[in-house]
Design an enzyme around this catalytic site. Structure first.
Site, PDB file in Angstrom:
ATOM      1  CE  LYS A  35       5.574  -8.591   2.714  1.00 57.47           C
ATOM      2  NZ  LYS A  35       6.975  -8.424   3.450  1.00 57.47           N
ATOM      3  CB  THR A  36       4.429 -10.197  -2.295  1.00 54.05           C
ATOM      4  OG1 THR A  36       5.199 -10.397  -1.167  1.00 54.05           O
ATOM      5  CG2 THR A  36       5.238  -9.618  -3.450  1.00 54.05           C
ATOM      6  CD  GLN A  75       6.860 -12.190   9.100  1.00 53.31           C
ATOM      7  OE1 GLN A  75       7.504 -12.784   8.420  1.00 53.31           O
ATOM      8  NE2 GLN A  75       5.411 -11.917   8.716  1.00 53.31           N
ATOM      9  NE  ARG A 129       8.991 -17.630   7.052  1.00 55.97           N
ATOM     10  CZ  ARG A 129       8.061 -16.573   6.478  1.00 55.97           C
ATOM     11  NH1 ARG A 129       7.899 -16.309   5.358  1.00 55.97           N
ATOM     12  NH2 ARG A 129       7.390 -15.907   7.331  1.00 55.97           N
ATOM     13  CG  ASP A 167       7.986  -5.382   1.380  1.00 54.89           C
ATOM     14  OD1 ASP A 167       7.145  -5.641   2.278  1.00 54.89           O
ATOM     15  OD2 ASP A 167       8.562  -6.108   0.494  1.00 54.89           O
ATOM     16  CD  GLU A 168       9.948  -7.743   4.693  1.00 57.53           C
ATOM     17  OE1 GLU A 168       9.649  -7.764   5.933  1.00 57.53           O
ATOM     18  OE2 GLU A 168      10.177  -8.957   3.848  1.00 57.53           O
TER      19      GLU A 168
END
Length: 792
Positions: free
Chosen positions: A61-62, A284, A642, A253-254
């Site tokens: 994503k980043t 998430q 993670r 973002d997010e």
DNA sequence: AACAACGGGCTTTTT
DNA sequence: GCCCGTTGTT
């Protein structure tokens, strides 16, 4: 510590800019596009118009966000017209760093990038006079807000058991996040009846008083930064238009973590060009407790019916086992966007599930495993993370890690800026900057002790309020002063004179000089210096102050355009920083301990997911509703994803809660993982050294996994292979030597079997005399010795 | 006004 | 079990 020094302060200058003429598009500049997969590439190059990117965990994503921005700049979009909103300062600075590498420093610096709070606090400062706030308004942190609420409840003669600051604050915060003003709150029948039902009829009054007091103090709380931004954009069309044209391209973002106030800001800013790109993962979403609204994602299609949807479903982070296990968990949730995360990575090893008797034993077990794995597989400390639901769980792990001399870093908890000594000195800075800042004044008026006690303070507060003055104005008001004894008067005047002299210089002196002057003249530095010999805590306090001041020094010297950086400028971001945003060099290679919430966005080779017990995870507080339980489940999903290589889940049969031993049941989440991806381990009790149970990789799974999309995993044998290739004996495993005792039989890699004769020294100097039949007696420094305990 | 002793409440998560 | 704030003591 120095992230705020490095943080680029984007200049959001008021006034209209000329719109640049787009340069011609040059082909071939974008070699980095080759690094992307097809769906990532599509998400990068289609930057016009509204779009939503649903990005599964670990799906790059980043990378997509940064490349998209870089690509836009390459295509001739003026970076000045790009706004990128992130959830943490860390995410923003990371992204900025990566963009800098692609498009260069000057372009990258022009992109406005930051958290909602930091970006809009700057916009609010520029436009503060429109709202009647001073340009140097203070940002109240949660502590300040609660302290103010406490005072208000007291002044209104209300029951402080009923109107607990945390409850009141939560209620006000929710209202502000929904953009419900104090007047609207008071006029909303539904809300009011709710408050009545909860026996808190005065809530609306408190809310209103709170808002008034903040305004008088020239202060905004966290939620105000979003609330007042909305007011600004609603009531001042010229301001709205200015930023609509400045921010022609907006990326968020997010997005699943945005609340209504944030949603509306973005919607308004994007209304003209509709070049809006939101990135997120509904699976998430873990911040609904602070107003995040998952509906924002679902509503996107209504606001922008012709939006483009991009789904990033290929996971690059984790093994198949982790990815599939995570999928099997999340499918238990009802509310979600359809997607299928998959990976081409190796199959990996099953998720280990271990049970211990107590929370302390859980600590020892995890610490021992980390010790063993690190030795056995040549890993770094940084490859490990221990993730838990609540901060208080860190304790057992901390102690166990310390016993084994494993370096660790606890994230979260009290941030640097929330430490008492730091807040104290910042309160001086704040008051000197903004004389109306009531919370800062209350904090320092009698610290260090200068004989201005509680009764005196209350007297001034009451009399000032009667005359409609702020607390500080009251302290300098001749009439009010005259009502007090001359001794009190002189103490007060001495204090106010000092503060006023700071105030007079604060915009002129460089930040560092001003800070030193305040630290010295206030007596604060001396106070802390004198206490230094009291104990290690006092020393640390003094060092913290030193650290802050050297941080200010660096800030002062950063001086890019040869301008003087002042203390008020330093304060701008401080309230919005947490030290989760900072990474000190010495912390780089340590075992990480953190809550699952703070682990979001991070990845670790080996994850220990601990405390998987009913009432702890899922939290007891979440059991009332399906929605809350689903959020816990998403939290579990975040935790699991993670992990890159392995995940070990642990739970304890009993643990201390509020000082008393409570028995606990294993979490329902454990059984929700598809069984083919887990294995339950039995451990010997008493610390769980894994010598005998062995942590050699399991043989291939039976059946079931064949349906996975990739060829059989290479790494099933990887552990053995690794050991072979290192040339070491595959049966050899170094043990933790912290409780090595005389008489133990041990195995040394080259000396063979031996017996411990004597142990001397402590800590790093701890040695053992060991008799090896083949080699004779050897003295080994345990810090370096690689010994396997064969028999105790 | 300063300090010690005591008791209560707390623990979900944090920009 | 621990932190915080309140109470009691000088």
């Amino acid at each position: 510590m120095d992230s705020f020094i490095c943080l680029d302060r984007n200049k959001l200058t008021p006034g209209y800019s000329n719109f640049p003429i787009l340069p011609l598009i040059f082909a071939g500049m974008s070699a980095y596009l080759d690094e992307l997969n097809e769906s990532q590439r599509l998400a990068v190059i289609n930057y016009e118009g509204p779009s939503m990117v649903i990005a599964g965990a670990g799906s790059g994503k980043t990378r997509v966000l940064t490349y998209r921005i870089a690509y836009m700049i390459d295509q001739g979009i003026d970076p000045f017209n790009i706004l990128a909103l992130t959830f943490t300062n860390k995410a923003a600075s990371e992204m900025k760093e990566r963009i800098t590498k692609i498009v260069g420093d000057s372009d990258a610096r022009s992109v406005v990038m930051g958290t909602f709070h930091s970006v809009f606090s700057r916009i609010l400062r520029i436009n503060s006079e429109r709202l009647g706030f001073p340009q140097n308004f203070t940002i109240y942190d949660t502590q300040d807000s609660k302290s103010l609420i406490k005072d208000i409840v007291k002044e209104l003669n209300l029951d402080d058991k009923l109107y607990k600051p945390s409850v009141v604050y939560g209620r006000i915060s929710t209202a502000k996040n929904q953009l419900v003003s104090s007047d609207e709150y008071a006029n909303n029948a539904e809300i009011i009846s709710e408050d009545y039902a909860n026996k808190r009829p005065m809530m609306a009054t408190i809310y209103k008083t709170y808002v008034t007091r903040c305004f008088k103090a020239g202060a905004m709380d966290f939620d105000d930064l979003l609330f007042y931004t909305n007011v600004l954009l609603r009531d001042f069309p010229d301001v709205l238009q200015h930023y609509q044209y400045k921010f022609r391209y907006i990326l968020v973002d997010e997005y699943q973590d945005t609340n209504f106030a944030q949603y509306l800001i973005v919607k308004k800013l994007a209304a003209v060009f509709e070049n809006i790109c939101v990135v997120g993962d509904d699976a998430q979403s873990i911040y609904s407790f602070r107003g995040a609204n998952i509906q924002n994602i679902l509503n996107f299609r209504k606001d922008y019916p012709d939006f483009q949807l991009f789904k990033l479903e290929q996971n690059y982070r984790s093994t198949q086992v982790i990815v599939e296990a995570a999928n099997s968990i999340i499918k238990n949730n009802r509310d979600q966007i359809e997607k299928k995360v998959w990976t081409e990575n190796d199959l990996g090893t099953k998720i280990k599930i271990v049970r211990t008797l107590t929370d302390n034993e859980e600590g020892n077990l995890v610490a021992n495993r980390i010790f063993d794995m690190k030795r056995g597989e040549g890993l770094e400390y940084r490859d490990f993370a221990i993730l838990y639901r609540t901060n208080r769980q860190s304790r057992a792990f901390e102690e166990a890690l310390r016993k084994l001399n494993l370096p660790y870093k606890i994230y979260g908890g009290l941030s640097f800026y929330q430490r008492k000594e730091i807040k104290d000195i910042l309160a001086y800075f704040r008051l000197a900057t903004n004389l109306k800042d009531e919370e800062a004044l209350k904090r320092i008026i009698n610290y260090p002790k200068r004989g201005i006690g509680q009764t005196t303070q209350e007297g001034f507060i009451i009399k000032s309020a009667e005359k409609g003055l702020t607390f500080f104005e009251g302290l300098t008001d001749p009439d009010i002063l005259n009502a007090f004894a001359s001794g009190v008067r002189s103490k007060i005047t001495e204090f106010t004179t000092m503060i006023q002299s700071f105030h007079a210089q604060i915009d002129k002196l460089p930040a560092y000089d001003m800070a030193m002057e305040i630290a010295k003249s206030s007596g604060l530095l001396k106070e802390l210096y004198n206490e230094k010999d009291k104990g290690p805590e006092e020393v640390e306090r003094y060092q913290n102050i030193e650290e802050l001041i050297s941080g200010i020094k660096a800030f002062t010297q950063q001086n890019q355009e040869n301008e003087t950086k002042t203390l008020p400028e330093f304060l701008i971001d401080v309230a919005l920083l947490t030290d989760a945003d900072e990474q000190k060099d010495e912390d780089r290679n340590k075992v990480s301990l953190m809550t699952i919430h703070s682990s979001k966005g991070l990845e670790f080779k080996h994850v220990f997911l601990v405390g998987l017990e009913e009432n702890l995870f899922p939290s007891q507080m979440s059991l009332h509703s399906r929605a809350e339980l689903e959020e816990e489940r998403r939290l579990f999903y975040v935790a699991l994803t993670r992990a890159e290589k392995t995940c070990t889940i642990s739970y304890a049969n009993s643990r201390f809660v509020f000082g008393s031993l409570q028995t606990s049941e294993p979490s329902r989440f454990i059984t929700e993982i598809d069984r083919q991806y887990t294995e339950h381990e039995t451990t010997q009790h008493g610390g769980g050294r894994s010598l005998k149970s062995g942590r050699i990789a399991e043989p291939a799974f039976s059946g079931g996994l064949n349906r996975l999309s990739t060829p059989p995993a290479k790494n099933l044998r990887s552990l053995d292979e690794l050991k072979q290739s290192n040339g070491t004996n595959p049966d050899f495993q170094a043990s933790s030597l912290s409780d090595l005792k005389v008489g133990y039989n041990v195995l040394h890699e080259t000396f063979g079997r031996g017996k411990v004769i004597q142990i001397t020294g402590n800590g790093d100097d701890k040695r053992a005399v060991i008799f090896f039949p083949k080699e004779g007696s050897k003295t080994l420094l345990l810090r370096f010795a690689k010994l396997q305990i064969v028999e105790e």
